[in-house]
Design a protein around this motif. Structure first.
Motif, PDB file in Angstrom:
ATOM      1  N   ALA A 240       0.836  -1.204   0.000  1.00 25.10           N
ATOM      2  CA  ALA A 240       0.000   0.000   0.000  1.00 25.10           C
ATOM      3  C   ALA A 240       0.868   1.249   0.000  1.00 25.10           C
ATOM      4  N   GLY A 241       2.008   1.193   0.686  1.00 22.60           N
ATOM      5  CA  GLY A 241       2.938   2.313   0.666  1.00 22.60           C
ATOM      6  C   GLY A 241       3.564   2.507  -0.697  1.00 22.60           C
ATOM      7  N   VAL A 242       3.886   1.402  -1.375  1.00 20.15           N
ATOM      8  CA  VAL A 242       4.430   1.494  -2.732  1.00 20.15           C
ATOM      9  C   VAL A 242       3.396   2.118  -3.662  1.00 20.15           C
ATOM     10  N   LEU A 243       2.138   1.710  -3.532  1.00 21.63           N
ATOM     11  CA  LEU A 243       1.094   2.304  -4.370  1.00 21.63           C
ATOM     12  C   LEU A 243       0.974   3.803  -4.112  1.00 21.63           C
TER      13      LEU A 243
ATOM     14  N   GLN B  80      -2.076   0.546 -11.535  1.00 16.10           N
ATOM     15  CA  GLN B  80      -3.425  -0.021 -11.537  1.00 16.10           C
ATOM     16  C   GLN B  80      -3.383  -1.510 -11.224  1.00 16.10           C
ATOM     17  N   ASP B  81      -2.383  -2.200 -11.746  1.00 17.79           N
ATOM     18  CA  ASP B  81      -2.227  -3.616 -11.401  1.00 17.79           C
ATOM     19  C   ASP B  81      -2.037  -3.776  -9.901  1.00 17.79           C
ATOM     20  N   LEU B  82      -1.264  -2.895  -9.316  1.00 17.88           N
ATOM     21  CA  LEU B  82      -1.022  -2.977  -7.878  1.00 17.88           C
ATOM     22  C   LEU B  82      -2.296  -2.666  -7.098  1.00 17.88           C
ATOM     23  N   ARG B  83      -3.037  -1.661  -7.524  1.00 19.39           N
ATOM     24  CA  ARG B  83      -4.303  -1.361  -6.846  1.00 19.39           C
ATOM     25  C   ARG B  83      -5.251  -2.548  -6.934  1.00 19.39           C
TER      26      ARG B  83
ATOM     27  N   GLY C 125      -6.962  -8.549  -2.164  1.00 13.46           N
ATOM     28  CA  GLY C 125      -6.502  -9.112  -0.900  1.00 13.46           C
ATOM     29  C   GLY C 125      -5.034  -9.491  -0.864  1.00 13.46           C
ATOM     30  N   LEU C 126      -4.297  -9.246  -1.940  1.00 19.39           N
ATOM     31  CA  LEU C 126      -2.865  -9.550  -1.945  1.00 19.39           C
ATOM     32  C   LEU C 126      -2.106  -8.480  -1.166  1.00 19.39           C
ATOM     33  N   HIS C 127      -1.291  -8.909  -0.225  1.00 18.94           N
ATOM     34  CA  HIS C 127      -0.491  -7.957   0.543  1.00 18.94           C
ATOM     35  C   HIS C 127       0.990  -8.332   0.591  1.00 18.94           C
TER      36      HIS C 127
ATOM     37  N   ALA D 100       5.651 -11.435 -10.065  1.00 18.52           N
ATOM     38  CA  ALA D 100       4.788 -11.634 -11.230  1.00 18.52           C
ATOM     39  C   ALA D 100       5.199 -10.779 -12.424  1.00 18.52           C
ATOM     40  N   TYR D 101       6.143  -9.854 -12.228  1.00 23.44           N
ATOM     41  CA  TYR D 101       6.506  -8.907 -13.292  1.00 23.44           C
ATOM     42  C   TYR D 101       7.962  -9.044 -13.732  1.00 23.44           C
ATOM     43  N   GLN D 102       8.524 -10.228 -13.553  1.00 17.57           N
ATOM     44  CA  GLN D 102       9.878 -10.531 -14.018  1.00 17.57           C
ATOM     45  C   GLN D 102      10.868  -9.407 -13.678  1.00 17.57           C
ATOM     46  N   PRO D 103      11.026  -9.147 -12.390  1.00 14.65           N
ATOM     47  CA  PRO D 103      11.912  -8.044 -12.002  1.00 14.65           C
ATOM     48  C   PRO D 103      13.370  -8.349 -12.289  1.00 14.65           C
ATOM     49  N   GLY D 104      14.127  -7.297 -12.590  1.00 15.94           N
ATOM     50  CA  GLY D 104      15.575  -7.427 -12.566  1.00 15.94           C
ATOM     51  C   GLY D 104      16.051  -7.367 -11.129  1.00 15.94           C
ATOM     52  N   ARG D 105      17.301  -7.716 -10.910  1.00 17.36           N
ATOM     53  CA  ARG D 105      17.843  -7.722  -9.553  1.00 17.36           C
ATOM     54  C   ARG D 105      19.192  -7.025  -9.514  1.00 17.36           C
ATOM     55  N   ALA D 106      19.318  -6.112  -8.591  1.00 15.93           N
ATOM     56  CA  ALA D 106      20.607  -5.485  -8.306  1.00 15.93           C
ATOM     57  C   ALA D 106      21.172  -6.202  -7.086  1.00 15.93           C
ATOM     58  N   VAL D 107      22.244  -6.955  -7.277  1.00 14.08           N
ATOM     59  CA  VAL D 107      22.786  -7.803  -6.213  1.00 14.08           C
ATOM     60  C   VAL D 107      23.931  -7.079  -5.517  1.00 14.08           C
ATOM     61  N   PHE D 108      23.817  -6.979  -4.203  1.00 15.27           N
ATOM     62  CA  PHE D 108      24.807  -6.281  -3.381  1.00 15.27           C
ATOM     63  C   PHE D 108      25.513  -7.268  -2.469  1.00 15.27           C
ATOM     64  N   ASP D 109      26.778  -7.022  -2.226  1.00 11.32           N
ATOM     65  CA  ASP D 109      27.561  -7.852  -1.331  1.00 11.32           C
ATOM     66  C   ASP D 109      27.019  -7.722   0.091  1.00 11.32           C
ATOM     67  N   SER D 110      26.977  -8.831   0.803  1.00 15.92           N
ATOM     68  CA  SER D 110      26.456  -8.809   2.176  1.00 15.92           C
ATOM     69  C   SER D 110      27.551  -8.878   3.231  1.00 15.92           C
ATOM     70  N   HIS D 111      28.788  -8.735   2.821  1.00 19.41           N
ATOM     71  CA  HIS D 111      29.901  -8.776   3.770  1.00 19.41           C
ATOM     72  C   HIS D 111      30.680  -7.466   3.725  1.00 19.41           C
ATOM     73  N   PRO D 112      31.099  -6.963   4.870  1.00 17.02           N
ATOM     74  CA  PRO D 112      30.953  -7.527   6.211  1.00 17.02           C
ATOM     75  C   PRO D 112      29.566  -7.328   6.815  1.00 17.02           C
ATOM     76  N   VAL D 113      28.763  -6.422   6.231  1.00 20.27           N
ATOM     77  CA  VAL D 113      27.420  -6.162   6.746  1.00 20.27           C
ATOM     78  C   VAL D 113      26.443  -6.183   5.580  1.00 20.27           C
ATOM     79  N   ASP D 114      25.336  -6.882   5.755  1.00 14.59           N
ATOM     80  CA  ASP D 114      24.295  -6.847   4.733  1.00 14.59           C
ATOM     81  C   ASP D 114      23.701  -5.437   4.714  1.00 14.59           C
ATOM     82  N   PRO D 115      23.777  -4.722   3.584  1.00 17.76           N
ATOM     83  CA  PRO D 115      23.268  -3.352   3.563  1.00 17.76           C
ATOM     84  C   PRO D 115      21.752  -3.274   3.720  1.00 17.76           C
ATOM     85  N   PHE D 116      21.076  -4.416   3.652  1.00 16.73           N
ATOM     86  CA  PHE D 116      19.623  -4.435   3.819  1.00 16.73           C
ATOM     87  C   PHE D 116      19.208  -5.036   5.158  1.00 16.73           C
ATOM     88  N   LEU D 117      20.158  -5.078   6.073  1.00 15.72           N
ATOM     89  CA  LEU D 117      19.843  -5.471   7.440  1.00 15.72           C
ATOM     90  C   LEU D 117      18.697  -4.598   7.940  1.00 15.72           C
TER      91      LEU D 117
END
Length: 200
Positions: free
Chosen positions: A78-81, A149-152, A158-160, A168-185
């Protein structure tokens, strides 16, 4: 690089943190929100905060506060929308999302997401876990406004689950190193906050 708008997702209930505004919790003398803003400001223009409840809690940050368009705390999707609709009003074709509880997000997050866009224009941040398995971080992503609109429709059905929608939308991925700290901790509990303080 043209800087896309960015939305900081701070609309959750923070139940594992004990309630309240998680982004206003302090890590080494600085709120989680301040840390995310500091890292995103050079990468995104403009920035906004997605939050529910009293917007004056964020008065000190001098950023627009955008609430979910769905009642009952519908989760990060809902925040992304809300971010997509705000970005569309600005004339942007995409918006970057970042969670307020990821105080170590990379300083090249947006550049890498833009470079990793999939066929739909969607890109997710990812990093390997301790076993080396790649893990997506869909709250830190580049979202094409064209999917609003797809997200709405998905939310209304009821999808959350944010990862399920993105997959479902074949996303690309930006892969980041997780050492020494995962930046998405991410910081979910007071104990997480204490552990993160050792990394600052």
């Amino acid at each position: 690089m043209n800087r896309p708008p960015g939305i900081i997702l701070a609309g959750g209930l923070s139940t594992r943190m004990g309630g309240g505004n998680k982004g206003l919790r302090v890590l080494a003398g600085e709120t989680l929100l301040s840390r995310v803003i500091r890292r995103l400001t050079p990468q995104c223009a403009p920035l906004a905060i997605n939050a529910n409840g009293a917007p004056d809690a964020f008065d000190d940050y001098d950023l627009p506060v955008i609430s979910d368009g769905f009642a009952g705390f519908a989760g990060p999707l809902a925040g992304v929308l809300a971010g997509m609709e705000w970005a569309e009003a600005l004339g942007a074709d995409s918006v970057v999302s970042a969670s307020v509880d990821t105080p170590f997000i990379p300083e090249d997050l947006v550049y890498r997401l833009l470079d990793a866009r999939g066929r739909s224009g969607l890109a997710l941040a990812a990093s390997p876990d301790d076993s080396g398995r790649l893990r997506d971080h869909p709250t830190c992503a580049l979202w094409p406004v064209a999917l609003r609109q797809d997200l709405r429709d998905a939310l209304e059905s009821g999808l959350h689950r944010i990862g399920q929608f993105a997959a479902a939308y074949q996303p690309g991925r930006a892969v980041f190193d997780s050492h020494p700290v995962d930046p998405f901790l991410n910081i979910n509990t007071p104990e997480d906050l204490d552990r993160a303080a050792l990394l600052v």
